[in-house]
Design a protein around this motif. Structure first.
Motif, PDB file in Angstrom:
ATOM      1  N   ILE A 111      49.866  19.987  16.750  1.00  0.00           N
ATOM      2  CA  ILE A 111      49.871  19.450  15.393  1.00  0.00           C
ATOM      3  C   ILE A 111      48.959  18.238  15.285  1.00  0.00           C
ATOM      4  O   ILE A 111      48.203  18.083  14.315  1.00  0.00           O
ATOM      5  CB  ILE A 111      51.307  19.087  14.958  1.00  0.00           C
ATOM      6  N   LEU A 112      48.978  17.363  16.291  1.00  0.00           N
ATOM      7  CA  LEU A 112      48.085  16.196  16.288  1.00  0.00           C
ATOM      8  C   LEU A 112      46.627  16.646  16.205  1.00  0.00           C
ATOM      9  O   LEU A 112      45.823  16.074  15.450  1.00  0.00           O
ATOM     10  CB  LEU A 112      48.314  15.358  17.547  1.00  0.00           C
ATOM     11  N   THR A 113      46.298  17.679  16.968  1.00  0.00           N
ATOM     12  CA  THR A 113      44.933  18.212  16.927  1.00  0.00           C
ATOM     13  C   THR A 113      44.631  18.818  15.569  1.00  0.00           C
ATOM     14  O   THR A 113      43.546  18.600  15.001  1.00  0.00           O
ATOM     15  CB  THR A 113      44.741  19.269  18.031  1.00  0.00           C
ATOM     16  N   GLY A 116      43.888  16.217  12.954  1.00  0.00           N
ATOM     17  CA  GLY A 116      42.776  15.322  13.236  1.00  0.00           C
ATOM     18  C   GLY A 116      43.154  13.941  13.712  1.00  0.00           C
ATOM     19  O   GLY A 116      42.398  12.983  13.483  1.00  0.00           O
ATOM     20  N   LEU A 117      44.293  13.805  14.370  1.00  0.00           N
ATOM     21  CA  LEU A 117      44.677  12.532  14.977  1.00  0.00           C
ATOM     22  C   LEU A 117      44.430  12.634  16.479  1.00  0.00           C
ATOM     23  O   LEU A 117      45.134  13.354  17.182  1.00  0.00           O
ATOM     24  CB  LEU A 117      46.154  12.227  14.684  1.00  0.00           C
ATOM     25  N   ASP A 118      43.402  11.935  16.980  1.00  0.00           N
ATOM     26  CA  ASP A 118      43.034  12.036  18.383  1.00  0.00           C
ATOM     27  C   ASP A 118      44.003  11.250  19.257  1.00  0.00           C
ATOM     28  O   ASP A 118      44.981  10.656  18.774  1.00  0.00           O
ATOM     29  CB  ASP A 118      41.588  11.581  18.585  1.00  0.00           C
ATOM     30  N   ALA A 119      43.730  11.219  20.565  1.00  0.00           N
ATOM     31  CA  ALA A 119      44.654  10.594  21.513  1.00  0.00           C
ATOM     32  C   ALA A 119      44.865   9.116  21.205  1.00  0.00           C
ATOM     33  O   ALA A 119      45.985   8.604  21.300  1.00  0.00           O
ATOM     34  CB  ALA A 119      44.126  10.777  22.938  1.00  0.00           C
ATOM     35  N   ALA A 120      43.788   8.425  20.816  1.00  0.00           N
ATOM     36  CA  ALA A 120      43.917   7.004  20.501  1.00  0.00           C
ATOM     37  C   ALA A 120      44.787   6.797  19.267  1.00  0.00           C
ATOM     38  O   ALA A 120      45.643   5.904  19.233  1.00  0.00           O
ATOM     39  CB  ALA A 120      42.537   6.392  20.287  1.00  0.00           C
ATOM     40  N   ALA A 121      44.573   7.631  18.248  1.00  0.00           N
ATOM     41  CA  ALA A 121      45.384   7.523  17.037  1.00  0.00           C
ATOM     42  C   ALA A 121      46.842   7.874  17.313  1.00  0.00           C
ATOM     43  O   ALA A 121      47.755   7.262  16.759  1.00  0.00           O
ATOM     44  CB  ALA A 121      44.824   8.438  15.951  1.00  0.00           C
ATOM     45  N   ALA A 122      47.073   8.853  18.177  1.00  0.00           N
ATOM     46  CA  ALA A 122      48.438   9.266  18.502  1.00  0.00           C
ATOM     47  C   ALA A 122      49.206   8.156  19.193  1.00  0.00           C
ATOM     48  O   ALA A 122      50.430   8.049  19.049  1.00  0.00           O
ATOM     49  CB  ALA A 122      48.415  10.518  19.374  1.00  0.00           C
ATOM     50  N   ARG A 123      48.493   7.284  19.949  1.00  0.00           N
ATOM     51  CA  ARG A 123      49.140   6.181  20.659  1.00  0.00           C
ATOM     52  C   ARG A 123      49.334   4.946  19.783  1.00  0.00           C
ATOM     53  O   ARG A 123      50.080   4.042  20.142  1.00  0.00           O
ATOM     54  CB  ARG A 123      48.303   5.787  21.880  1.00  0.00           C
ATOM     55  N   ARG A 134      48.029   7.987   7.645  1.00  0.00           N
ATOM     56  CA  ARG A 134      49.438   8.261   7.349  1.00  0.00           C
ATOM     57  C   ARG A 134      49.578   9.589   6.612  1.00  0.00           C
ATOM     58  O   ARG A 134      50.546  10.330   6.824  1.00  0.00           O
ATOM     59  CB  ARG A 134      50.042   7.120   6.536  1.00  0.00           C
ATOM     60  N   GLN A 135      48.621   9.896   5.754  1.00  0.00           N
ATOM     61  CA  GLN A 135      48.657  11.184   5.060  1.00  0.00           C
ATOM     62  C   GLN A 135      48.520  12.325   6.061  1.00  0.00           C
ATOM     63  O   GLN A 135      49.220  13.332   5.979  1.00  0.00           O
ATOM     64  CB  GLN A 135      47.539  11.265   4.006  1.00  0.00           C
ATOM     65  N   ARG A 136      47.602  12.191   7.003  1.00  0.00           N
ATOM     66  CA  ARG A 136      47.428  13.237   8.008  1.00  0.00           C
ATOM     67  C   ARG A 136      48.700  13.406   8.837  1.00  0.00           C
ATOM     68  O   ARG A 136      49.117  14.533   9.142  1.00  0.00           O
ATOM     69  CB  ARG A 136      46.236  12.906   8.910  1.00  0.00           C
ATOM     70  N   LEU A 137      49.324  12.287   9.208  1.00  0.00           N
ATOM     71  CA  LEU A 137      50.573  12.363   9.968  1.00  0.00           C
ATOM     72  C   LEU A 137      51.662  13.021   9.129  1.00  0.00           C
ATOM     73  O   LEU A 137      52.429  13.859   9.634  1.00  0.00           O
ATOM     74  CB  LEU A 137      51.007  10.963  10.395  1.00  0.00           C
ATOM     75  N   GLY A 138      51.743  12.666   7.832  1.00  0.00           N
ATOM     76  CA  GLY A 138      52.749  13.277   6.963  1.00  0.00           C
ATOM     77  C   GLY A 138      52.543  14.768   6.800  1.00  0.00           C
ATOM     78  O   GLY A 138      53.505  15.549   6.784  1.00  0.00           O
ATOM     79  N   ILE A 139      51.287  15.194   6.684  1.00  0.00           N
ATOM     80  CA  ILE A 139      50.996  16.623   6.593  1.00  0.00           C
ATOM     81  C   ILE A 139      51.376  17.312   7.902  1.00  0.00           C
ATOM     82  O   ILE A 139      51.921  18.419   7.911  1.00  0.00           O
ATOM     83  CB  ILE A 139      49.511  16.849   6.250  1.00  0.00           C
TER      84      ILE A 139
END
Length: 296
Positions: A111-113, A116-123, A134-139
Motif C-alpha cells: 500500500i505504501l508503494t 507513493g510514500l517511499d521508505a523515508a516518508a513511511a518512517r 496525508r491525503q496519500r496516506l488516507g487513500i
C-alpha cells in the motif's frame, strides 16, 4: 453499490439535507458536487453511519454501513485526511489500521508503494507530513482492506498535478475492476475527467443528477469573437439559442459547426470555439448552485 433514498437531516428547524436520493453502481465513479455548506459532507457522514438521519435511508452493499460485516475490508472511507495521529509514522498508521481490520501486516508495504510514500516518508511522523502526503496516506488506509466500495471526501485536496493525475488513474482502475466510487470534490475538471455520473447538490437538495456526458451535452459550445455584437447578430439571424457570459464568451445551444457557419455567413472572426469540457461543467455547476437558482 450505494443507495441513498430520500435522506434528510435536520438540526432544529434548519435542514442541512432534504430528500436526497441517488444510486452509485458497481463499475462506476460518481462525482458528488456542490458549494460549501450544500450538504455534501453531511450526506457522506450519514452514509458512513457517523450521523443519524432525521428520515430516509442510506445503504452500502445492501445494508446500512453500521450493519456491514467487517466494514473496513468492504468499504474504504476517507472523510478527513487530517484525522490521523500526528505522533505515529506513516508505516505505524497503516500497520495499526491493518491490525484493526484484520489484514496481514505484509500488505502495508504494498500500500505504501501504491500511494507513493517511499521508505523515508513511511518512517516520518504524520505530524510532519504535507497535506498531500496525508491525503496519500488516507487513500492508502481506504484501500488497505481491498474494498469493493470507496467513499472519498475531497481526496485531491493538497495533491500536486502529478498526484491528482495519479489519483484519477487509481480511481478509474478501481471502478473498471468492478468497484464502486463515490467522490466528493471541488476540482470540477478532475471530477469530469474520471466520473461516469454526476450528482450536484445545492441548498441541501439535489439540483441535478445523471450521466456526465448527458449532462454536459446540454451546456452548449463556447464561442468568442473579435466583435461580440456582430456575433450576437449572427447567432440571432441563424436562430441559435445563446447567452453571453460576463467574460465575453457566448454559450450556444447548438453544434460547433452550426456556430462556425453562422459566424462565416456574417463574416465574424471567431477567436475561440470549443465543445463542452471542464468549462462546460463549471457553467452547469454555477447555473445550478448560484443563490438565485437554489431551491429553498
Amino acid at each position: 453499490m450505494i443507495v441513498i433514498d430520500r435522506l434528510t437531516k435536520r438540526y432544529g428547524a434548519a435542514a442541512a439535507v432534504s430528500d436526497v436520493s441517488f444510486t452509485c453502481r458497481p463499475g462506476t465513479v460518481t462525482g458528488f458536487l456542490g458549494p460549501n455548506g450544500a450538504g455534501k459532507s453531511t450526506t457522506l457522514r450519514m452514509l458512513c453511519g457517523l450521523a443519524a438521519p432525521t428520515s430516509g435511508t442510506a445503504s452500502v452493499l445492501g445494508v446500512p454501513f453500521r450493519d456491514l460485516d467487517q466494514p473496513g475490508r468492504r468499504v474504504g472511507v476517507l472523510l478527513d485526511a487530517s484525522a490521523q495521529h500526528p505522533g505515529r509514522t506513516g508505516r505505524e498508521t497503516l500497520t495499526l489500521a491493518a491490525d484493526t481490520i484484520g489484514v496481514e501486516r505484509r500488505e502495508v508495504e504494498g500500500i505504501l508503494t501504491l500511494v507513493g510514500l517511499d521508505a523515508a516518508a513511511a518512517r516520518r511522523r504524520v505530524g510532519r507530513y504535507s497535506l498531500g502526503m496525508r491525503q496519500r496516506l488516507g487513500i492508502g488506509m481506504a484501500l488497505l482492506g481491498d474494498p469493493q466500495v470507496l467513499i472519498l471526501d475531497e481526496p485531491a485536496n493538497g495533491l500536486d498535478p502529478a498526484g491528482i493525475h495519479w489519483m484519477r488513474e487509481l480511481l478509474r482502475r478501481f471502478a473498471d475492476r468492478g468497484g464502486t466510487v463515490l467522490l466528493s470534490s471541488h476540482l470540477l475538471g478532475e471530477v469530469q475527467a474520471v466520473a461516469d455520473q454526476l450528482v450536484i447538490i445545492a441548498g441541501g437538495r439535489i439540483a441535478v443528477r445523471g450521466g456526465t456526458a448527458d449532462l454536459l451535452s446540454t451546456t452548449g459550445v463556447q464561442a468568442r469573437a473579435t466583435d461580440a455584437e456582430a456575433l450576437t447578430r449572427a447567432l440571432t439571424a441563424a436562430g441559435l439559442r445563446h447567452r453571453r457570459r460576463g467574460d465575453g464568451r457566448f454559450v450556444v445551444d447548438a453544434p460547433a459547426e452550426s456556430v462556425a457557419r453562422a459566424a462565416l455567413a456574417h463574416r465574424v472572426v471567431l477567436l475561440e470555439l470549443r465543445e463542452p469540457d471542464a468549462a462546460g461543467l463549471e457553467e452547469l455547476f454555477l447555473s445550478l448552485t448560484s443563490p438565485a437558482e437554489r431551491v429553498a
